[in-house]
Design an enzyme around this catalytic site. Structure first.
Site, PDB file in Angstrom:
ATOM      1  N   GLY A  62       5.380   4.830   0.602  1.00  0.00           N
ATOM      2  CA  GLY A  62       5.771   6.162   1.062  1.00  0.00           C
ATOM      3  C   GLY A  62       4.907   6.682   2.194  1.00  0.00           C
ATOM      4  CD  GLU A  63      -1.002   8.067   3.142  1.00  0.00           C
ATOM      5  OE1 GLU A  63      -1.770   8.641   3.938  1.00  0.00           O
ATOM      6  OE2 GLU A  63      -1.289   7.868   1.953  1.00  0.00           O
ATOM      7  CB  SER A  64       3.429   2.647   5.105  1.00  0.00           C
ATOM      8  OG  SER A  64       2.236   2.176   4.509  1.00  0.00           O
TER       9      SER A  64
END
Length: 142
Positions: A62-64
């Site tokens: 998700g953060e990527s």
């Protein structure tokens, strides 16, 4: 680095790279634009001791996606950095590949918010991630 595609956003993301952690975890970009970004990640190698997909692996996916999408939105000479992230895990994948689909909730000049929905091979939602990024001027090259 992979070959050039007909998707300029995907070409941008591929050229920029996803970072060493995401590469080690097997993350692969499938589609990439300001409006929608998609990536996959194998379950194998990203599990807890009991064989379930690790919650932190969902967050890395998700953060990527969210940070890279925010950086594409920011444009040249600007940099998006994460300031908040949260995740709600509702199912655990145990095999195959998970897919993250990132869509913007808010695209501003200084703040972006993205939601990333991660599903398993059967299309069942496993995790919902929300990330907020602050956009600032990129540091001058030294």
């Amino acid at each position: 680095m992979s070959e050039t595609t007909t998707d300029p956003g995907l070409d941008w993301a591929t050229a920029r790279g996803m970072g060493a952690l995401a590469e080690k975890m097997g993350l692969k970009f499938v589609e990439f634009s300001v409006e929608r970004s998609v990536a996959t990640m194998p379950v194998e190698g990203n599990t807890q001791p009991v064989g379930l997909m690790h919650g932190g692996a969902y967050v890395v996916l998700g953060e990527s996606l969210g940070s890279m999408s925010a950086n594409l939105h920011a444009g040249p000479g600007r940099l998006a950095v994460g300031v908040d992230i949260n995740a709600t895990h509702t199912r655990s994948a145990t095999s195959g590949v998970v897919t993250g689909v990132c869509t913007p909730v808010h695209l501003g000049r200084s703040i972006t918010v993205h939601e990333i929905v991660v599903t398993d091979d059967q299309g069942r939602r496993c995790s919902t991630i929300r990330i907020t990024n602050m956009i600032k001027d990129a540091p001058a090259a030294s």
